[in-house]
Design a protein around this motif. Structure first.
Motif, PDB file in Angstrom:
ATOM      1  N   ARG A 137     -14.092  46.058 -55.119  1.00  0.00           N
ATOM      2  CA  ARG A 137     -12.750  46.573 -54.841  1.00  0.00           C
ATOM      3  C   ARG A 137     -11.696  45.482 -54.973  1.00  0.00           C
ATOM      4  O   ARG A 137     -11.963  44.308 -54.720  1.00  0.00           O
ATOM      5  CB  ARG A 137     -12.692  47.152 -53.425  1.00  0.00           C
ATOM      6  N   VAL A 138     -10.485  45.914 -55.343  1.00  0.00           N
ATOM      7  CA  VAL A 138      -9.316  45.029 -55.388  1.00  0.00           C
ATOM      8  C   VAL A 138      -8.370  45.460 -54.283  1.00  0.00           C
ATOM      9  O   VAL A 138      -8.111  46.658 -54.096  1.00  0.00           O
ATOM     10  CB  VAL A 138      -8.605  45.112 -56.749  1.00  0.00           C
ATOM     11  N   GLY A 139      -7.851  44.489 -53.525  1.00  0.00           N
ATOM     12  CA  GLY A 139      -6.939  44.816 -52.439  1.00  0.00           C
ATOM     13  C   GLY A 139      -5.821  43.807 -52.312  1.00  0.00           C
ATOM     14  O   GLY A 139      -5.880  42.704 -52.870  1.00  0.00           O
ATOM     15  N   LEU A 140      -4.795  44.183 -51.568  1.00  0.00           N
ATOM     16  CA  LEU A 140      -3.660  43.310 -51.306  1.00  0.00           C
ATOM     17  C   LEU A 140      -3.856  42.602 -49.974  1.00  0.00           C
ATOM     18  O   LEU A 140      -4.188  43.246 -48.968  1.00  0.00           O
ATOM     19  CB  LEU A 140      -2.363  44.131 -51.270  1.00  0.00           C
ATOM     20  N   PRO A 141      -3.675  41.270 -49.913  1.00  0.00           N
ATOM     21  CA  PRO A 141      -3.829  40.535 -48.657  1.00  0.00           C
ATOM     22  C   PRO A 141      -2.600  40.725 -47.768  1.00  0.00           C
ATOM     23  O   PRO A 141      -1.480  40.430 -48.175  1.00  0.00           O
ATOM     24  CB  PRO A 141      -3.963  39.080 -49.121  1.00  0.00           C
ATOM     25  N   LEU A 142      -2.793  41.230 -46.571  1.00  0.00           N
ATOM     26  CA  LEU A 142      -1.683  41.571 -45.690  1.00  0.00           C
ATOM     27  C   LEU A 142      -1.421  40.486 -44.652  1.00  0.00           C
ATOM     28  O   LEU A 142      -2.343  39.831 -44.169  1.00  0.00           O
ATOM     29  CB  LEU A 142      -1.972  42.895 -44.977  1.00  0.00           C
ATOM     30  N   ASP A 143      -0.130  40.315 -44.332  1.00  0.00           N
ATOM     31  CA  ASP A 143       0.300  39.490 -43.195  1.00  0.00           C
ATOM     32  C   ASP A 143      -0.284  38.085 -43.204  1.00  0.00           C
ATOM     33  O   ASP A 143      -0.785  37.586 -42.195  1.00  0.00           O
ATOM     34  CB  ASP A 143      -0.049  40.189 -41.876  1.00  0.00           C
TER      35      ASP A 143
END
Length: 429
Positions: free
Chosen positions: A164-170
């Motif tokens: 999976r590809v995801g966006l790193p938050l905070d």
């Protein structure tokens, strides 16, 4: 009126960045300076109580930001001046290259709870991100994201778990850099993926990468060498700085012909910063030769970096290795001279000797390494081209052909008696 951002290195507040009357200043925190384990934020910032002025400060901090059109679009989104490094870092300076984070005074580093640190993307959402990046670089302004990477091409820090590809938050550390195709050039994803894979075959220790395809759209995922997984399974940052930052050169002067670093300065930096330096100097020599032979004319000083480990450093893996020479619309001028020549077809044996002398290497040693790579690279390139993933790509065929021509020319010029006196030209620049 002064504005301030606190500068964090890993989990430590090491100093403050100030904007005073339009000028940047950086000062180390006294508490940081008093620590026995204190390290410099940059090779260009020795540990001292006195503040660094704008001339000293800007190369490092501006070097954390995107460049060119990307910078303009981000500035436009936040309604700030594109020249305002401070405002841009205030908006997007959360997840930067290396271990640097910039926060408002009094703001603590966020530590998202597991499960809330990544926004995983569906295939359709990945396509939407790819479509949005040209208009909204770094997804600037998206809630939970403060992402910044240097460079003039679209890219995005992401997390990739193998599926999976995801966006790193905070402020969560990213694991990979997502690089979409450059719209104005043919098949740049395959081009860069092939060049990095070829560097791996040649045992040059490049950044690891893989070409991915989602719903018919390609992009490159490059593993971040400035991130690692610790013994507890948590992703951590490693500190790094590119050669322009380390040498105190602003990003808009990254090319040698603009007054930026030359190869002699790059080799001197590696000798000064690494211990023992010999292995890193020889790796940098390989990087220079490889970039020349594959036609990467964009190998400027911001495309080489140092990984910082405490008070020492190592040469970072090879990255941003696109064969630009296969695109007729792009310049045939190399980013840094080899023996006084910007054009590869003009580089004779004597120019490799001049290069060796300038970077304080033995001429015979340098010639031997140039010849070794020039003789082995074509076979490796042709074999890699035949493998799944690269077979049948027209751009890869052009890269391999160019490599064969450049290597043959180099071997002929370095091997033939009296070749220095010749004025041979290369069929493909």
């Amino acid at each position: 009126m002064a504005h301030e951002l606190e500068v964090w290195l890993f989990a430590d507040r090491v100093g403050s960045l100030y904007l005073t009357e339009g000028r940047l200043n950086f000062r180390y925190n006294p508490d940081w300076l008093s620590r026995p384990d204190a390290v410099t934020l940059s090779s260009s910032f020795p540990l001292q109580a006195e503040a660094f002025d704008d001339h000293q400060t800007r190369p490092f901090f501006a070097g954390l930001l995107p460049e060119g059109q990307l910078r303009r679009l981000i500035a436009q989104h936040f309604q700030v001046s594109r020249q305002n490094d401070f405002a841009l870092l205030d908006h997007i300076g959360g997840e930067c290259a290396g271990a640097v984070t910039l926060l408002a005074p009094g703001q603590a580093l966020s530590r998202p709870a597991p499960g809330n640190d990544v926004q995983w993307l569906s295939d359709e959402e990945i396509i939407a991100v790819l479509d949005e990046l040209p208009h909204r670089p770094m997804l600037a302004g998206k809630e939970g994201l403060r992402l910044s990477l240097a460079g003039a091409q679209d890219k995005l820090p992401v997390i990739f778990d193998g599926a999976r590809v995801g966006l790193p938050l905070d402020g969560t550390p990213s694991s990979h850099i997502l690089k979409p195709a450059i719209r104005t050039l043919e098949d740049t994803v395959t081009n860069e993926g092939f060049c990095l894979a070829l560097a791996e075959v040649m045992q040059l220790k490049p950044a690891r990468s893989k070409v991915h395809s989602v719903l018919g759209r390609q992009f490159l995922l490059v593993e971040r060498y400035d991130r690692f997984i610790d013994a507890q399974g948590h992703r951590q940052r490693l500190h790094q700085e590119d050669f322009c930052q380390a040498l105190g050169v602003v990003p808009e002067m990254k090319y040698q012909h603009e007054g930026g670093p030359d190869l002699a300065q790059c080799f001197d930096l590696v000798r000064r910063m690494t211990r023992p330096s010999a292995p890193h100097v020889l790796r940098l020599l390989d990087y220079v030769i490889f970039n020349a032979l594959i036609g990467n004319h964009d190998a400027h000083a911001k495309n080489f970096s140092l990984l910082r480990a405490g008070k020492s450093a190592v040469l970072a893996p090879l990255y941003d290795t696109l064969s630009t020479a296969v695109y007729p619309a792009l310049t045939h001028k190399m980013a840094m001279k080899i023996g006084g020549k910007y054009t590869f077809s003009e580089v004779q044996a004597r120019h490799w000797d001049q290069f060796a002398e300038a970077v304080r290497l033995g001429k015979a040693q340098a010639r031997k390494r140039v010849l070794a790579l020039a003789k082995s690279l074509p076979t490796s390139a042709r074999e890699l081209h035949s493998q799944d993933g690269f077979a049948g790509h027209a751009v890869v065929e052009r890269i391999v052909t160019l490599i064969e021509q450049r290597c043959a020319l180099t071997v002929r010029r370095l091997s033939a008696p009296g070749a220095d006196a010749g004025v041979e030209t290369e069929p493909v620049a």
